[in-house]
Write an enzyme that holds these catalytic residues in place. Structure first.
Site, PDB file in Angstrom:
ATOM      1  N   ARG A  47      -1.126  31.640 -46.189  1.00 27.08           N
ATOM      2  CA  ARG A  47      -0.293  30.244 -45.772  1.00 27.08           C
ATOM      3  C   ARG A  47       0.554  30.702 -46.646  1.00 27.08           C
ATOM      4  O   ARG A  47       1.093  30.339 -47.743  1.00 27.08           O
ATOM      5  CB  ARG A  47      -1.554  29.183 -45.722  1.00 27.08           C
ATOM      6  N   LYS A  51     -13.624  23.308 -47.832  1.00 29.28           N
ATOM      7  CA  LYS A  51     -13.339  22.471 -46.171  1.00 29.28           C
ATOM      8  C   LYS A  51     -13.634  23.967 -45.058  1.00 29.28           C
ATOM      9  O   LYS A  51     -15.435  23.653 -44.172  1.00 29.28           O
ATOM     10  CB  LYS A  51     -12.692  21.601 -45.819  1.00 29.28           C
ATOM     11  N   ARG A  72      -0.256  18.741 -53.138  1.00 28.73           N
ATOM     12  CA  ARG A  72      -0.880  18.745 -52.059  1.00 28.73           C
ATOM     13  C   ARG A  72      -1.636  18.026 -52.398  1.00 28.73           C
ATOM     14  O   ARG A  72      -2.493  17.361 -52.077  1.00 28.73           O
ATOM     15  CB  ARG A  72      -1.349  19.847 -50.646  1.00 28.73           C
ATOM     16  N   ARG A  85      -6.196  32.972 -51.667  1.00 38.40           N
ATOM     17  CA  ARG A  85      -6.225  33.082 -50.434  1.00 38.40           C
ATOM     18  C   ARG A  85      -5.857  33.363 -49.657  1.00 38.40           C
ATOM     19  O   ARG A  85      -4.380  34.034 -49.362  1.00 38.40           O
ATOM     20  CB  ARG A  85      -6.721  30.999 -49.829  1.00 38.40           C
ATOM     21  N   ARG A 118      -7.574  11.548 -43.190  1.00 35.87           N
ATOM     22  CA  ARG A 118      -6.854  11.836 -44.283  1.00 35.87           C
ATOM     23  C   ARG A 118      -5.940  10.760 -45.530  1.00 35.87           C
ATOM     24  O   ARG A 118      -5.465  10.257 -46.324  1.00 35.87           O
ATOM     25  CB  ARG A 118      -5.470  12.590 -44.501  1.00 35.87           C
TER      26      ARG A 118
HETATM   27  P1  AP5 Z   1     -10.802  27.357 -48.002  1.00 34.13           P
HETATM   28  O1  AP5 Z   1     -12.384  26.944 -47.264  1.00 34.13           O
HETATM   29  O2  AP5 Z   1      -9.925  27.962 -47.484  1.00 34.13           O
HETATM   30  O3  AP5 Z   1     -10.575  25.281 -48.234  1.00 34.13           O
HETATM   31  P2  AP5 Z   1     -10.649  24.452 -47.446  1.00 34.13           P
HETATM   32  O4  AP5 Z   1     -11.039  22.805 -47.633  1.00 34.13           O
HETATM   33  O5  AP5 Z   1     -10.325  24.032 -46.002  1.00 34.13           O
HETATM   34  O6  AP5 Z   1      -8.855  24.493 -48.035  1.00 34.13           O
HETATM   35  P3  AP5 Z   1      -7.173  23.586 -47.257  1.00 34.13           P
HETATM   36  O7  AP5 Z   1      -5.861  24.173 -48.213  1.00 34.13           O
HETATM   37  O8  AP5 Z   1      -7.614  24.701 -46.532  1.00 34.13           O
HETATM   38  O9  AP5 Z   1      -7.003  22.684 -47.430  1.00 34.13           O
HETATM   39  P4  AP5 Z   1      -6.696  21.076 -46.951  1.00 34.13           P
HETATM   40  O10 AP5 Z   1      -6.785  20.436 -46.738  1.00 34.13           O
HETATM   41  O11 AP5 Z   1      -5.146  21.664 -47.683  1.00 34.13           O
HETATM   42  O12 AP5 Z   1      -5.132  22.144 -45.927  1.00 34.13           O
HETATM   43  P5  AP5 Z   1      -5.074  22.099 -44.123  1.00 34.13           P
HETATM   44  O13 AP5 Z   1      -5.084  22.982 -43.605  1.00 34.13           O
HETATM   45  O14 AP5 Z   1      -6.158  20.845 -44.081  1.00 34.13           O
HETATM   46  O15 AP5 Z   1     -11.318  28.028 -49.052  1.00 34.13           O
HETATM   47  C1  AP5 Z   1     -10.008  27.978 -50.167  1.00 34.13           C
HETATM   48  C2  AP5 Z   1     -10.398  29.288 -50.497  1.00 34.13           C
HETATM   49  O16 AP5 Z   1     -11.026  29.081 -51.562  1.00 34.13           O
HETATM   50  C3  AP5 Z   1     -10.456  30.558 -50.191  1.00 34.13           C
HETATM   51  O17 AP5 Z   1      -9.767  31.071 -50.476  1.00 34.13           O
HETATM   52  C4  AP5 Z   1     -11.862  30.444 -49.780  1.00 34.13           C
HETATM   53  O18 AP5 Z   1     -12.158  32.422 -49.796  1.00 34.13           O
HETATM   54  C5  AP5 Z   1     -11.812  30.367 -51.534  1.00 34.13           C
HETATM   55  N1  AP5 Z   1     -13.503  29.444 -50.830  1.00 34.13           N
HETATM   56  C6  AP5 Z   1     -14.105  28.844 -50.849  1.00 34.13           C
HETATM   57  N2  AP5 Z   1     -15.353  28.705 -50.626  1.00 34.13           N
HETATM   58  C7  AP5 Z   1     -15.608  28.595 -52.253  1.00 34.13           C
HETATM   59  C8  AP5 Z   1     -16.802  28.826 -53.135  1.00 34.13           C
HETATM   60  N3  AP5 Z   1     -17.984  28.309 -53.309  1.00 34.13           N
HETATM   61  N4  AP5 Z   1     -16.612  30.027 -53.945  1.00 34.13           N
HETATM   62  C9  AP5 Z   1     -14.850  31.077 -54.234  1.00 34.13           C
HETATM   63  N5  AP5 Z   1     -14.327  31.081 -53.584  1.00 34.13           N
HETATM   64  C10 AP5 Z   1     -14.605  30.062 -52.376  1.00 34.13           C
HETATM   65  O19 AP5 Z   1      -3.519  21.211 -44.243  1.00 34.13           O
HETATM   66  C11 AP5 Z   1      -2.781  21.590 -44.143  1.00 34.13           C
HETATM   67  C12 AP5 Z   1      -1.535  20.710 -43.484  1.00 34.13           C
HETATM   68  O20 AP5 Z   1      -1.149  20.027 -42.871  1.00 34.13           O
HETATM   69  C13 AP5 Z   1      -0.963  18.938 -44.316  1.00 34.13           C
HETATM   70  O21 AP5 Z   1      -1.081  19.444 -46.541  1.00 34.13           O
HETATM   71  C14 AP5 Z   1      -0.394  18.519 -44.033  1.00 34.13           C
HETATM   72  O22 AP5 Z   1       0.638  18.807 -43.951  1.00 34.13           O
HETATM   73  C15 AP5 Z   1      -0.753  19.099 -42.560  1.00 34.13           C
HETATM   74  N6  AP5 Z   1      -2.390  17.914 -42.530  1.00 34.13           N
HETATM   75  C16 AP5 Z   1      -3.705  18.309 -41.378  1.00 34.13           C
HETATM   76  N7  AP5 Z   1      -3.475  17.212 -41.032  1.00 34.13           N
HETATM   77  C17 AP5 Z   1      -3.278  16.821 -41.301  1.00 34.13           C
HETATM   78  C18 AP5 Z   1      -3.708  14.444 -41.726  1.00 34.13           C
HETATM   79  N8  AP5 Z   1      -5.042  14.586 -40.939  1.00 34.13           N
HETATM   80  N9  AP5 Z   1      -2.535  14.480 -41.323  1.00 34.13           N
HETATM   81  C19 AP5 Z   1      -1.810  13.913 -42.433  1.00 34.13           C
HETATM   82  N10 AP5 Z   1      -1.722  15.412 -42.344  1.00 34.13           N
HETATM   83  C20 AP5 Z   1      -2.189  16.212 -42.152  1.00 34.13           C
HETATM   84 MG    MG Z   2      -8.906  24.739 -44.273  1.00 35.72          MG
END
Ligand code: AP5
Ligand code: MG
Ligand code: ZN
Length: 213
Positions: A158, A13, A169, A127, A88
């Site tokens: 992270r 994402k 997660r 990552r 979410r």
């Molecule tokens: P990346 O682009 O970083 O993936 P992502 O989908 O953004 O994954 P996240 O881990 O950030 O998602 P998440 O939903 O768990 O975390 P968030 O920060 O939202 O890519 C991942 C890796 O893959 C990287 O190394 C990248 O280089 C690689 N990659 C990407 N595309 C690729 C490809 N095509 N080929 C090869 N490699 C590739 O949330 C974190 C925490 O915050 C949650 O657990 C929760 O506690 C809280 N939180 C956030 N939002 C909310 C909400 N709405 N409600 C409640 N709690 C929330």
């Molecule tokens: Mg992300």
């Protein structure tokens, strides 16, 4: 363009949001990034969110909805925005619809990036993110594992990217966020994107979808 990017942890994402931002010049609103910034600065919000994040659980809806309401009211969102990691849960999606309706707007497109589970875990464990410019990297494609190629900043992991937390997660995603796909399917705004390809190829598919709206 009012856009939501969905997908499990590690789907890409944030990576695709960077491509979209460069091409369409709309603000990238990531609740995860907002919470991480708050934790880093030890604000009241950060102190509240930290425990949930480190356990791989969701921060309570009322907290998350509150910060999104405030963010969407800011000037830079008036021409459109891209939400990453929000909504979410069903209450978050309903609250979002309500806030937007109050502004005479609605969600126009939802991208659901899907990737097999074993690939997700492998990506999460590989990552690193630049502490300075926030560029996201996959260690598998990096020669230098310590320094950002874009700005020379330091690369870091992270704290929620460890095995057991990452698995939690993914479980939380399946239980609490997957049902939202149905919510957006019913509203006829859901578009699925195969995220298990190289990132620029994934973006080409996204571009085709966005060009149609
Ligand atoms: P990346 O682009 O970083 O993936 P992502 O989908 O953004 O994954 P996240 O881990 O950030 O998602 P998440 O939903 O768990 O975390 P968030 O920060 O939202 O890519 C991942 C890796 O893959 C990287 O190394 C990248 O280089 C690689 N990659 C990407 N595309 C690729 C490809 N095509 N080929 C090869 N490699 C590739 O949330 C974190 C925490 O915050 C949650 O657990 C929760 O506690 C809280 N939180 C956030 N939002 C909310 C909400 N709405 N409600 C409640 N709690 C929330
Ligand atoms: Mg992300
Ligand atoms: Zn950098």
């Amino acid at each position: 363009m009012n856009l939501v990017i969905m997908g499990p942890p590690g789907a890409g994402k944030g990576t695709q949001a960077d491509f979209i931002k460069a091409a369409y010049k709309i603000p990238h609103i990531s609740t995860g990034d907002m919470f991480r910034e708050a934790v880093k600065n030890a604000t009241e919000l950060g102190l509240e969110a930290k425990g949930y994040m480190e356990a791989g659980k969701l921060v309570p809806d009322e907290v998350t909805i509150g910060i999104i309401k405030e963010r969407l009211g800011q000037d830079d969102c008036q021409e459109g925005f891209m939400l990453d990691g929000f909504p979410r849960t069903t209450p978050q999606a309903e609250a979002l619809d309500q806030v937007l309706a109050g502004m005479g707007r609605k969600i126009e497109v939802v991208l659901n990036i899907f990737v097999p589970r074993e690939v997700l875990l492998e990506r999460i464990l590989n990552r690193v993110t630049c502490n300075n410019c926030k560029t996201i990297y996959n260690l598998r494609f990096l020669d230098d594992h310590e320094t950002c190629a874009k700005c020379g900043g330091e690369l870091g992991y992270r704290s929620d990217d460890r095995g057991e937390i990452a698995k939690t997660r993914l479980e939380v995603y399946l239980e609490q966020t997957m049902p939202l796909l149905q919510y957006y399917q019913e509203r006829q705004v859901l578009n699925s994107v195969d995220g298990n390809r190289e990132a620029p190829e994934v973006f080409e598919e996204i571009r085709e979808i966005l060009e149609k709206i």
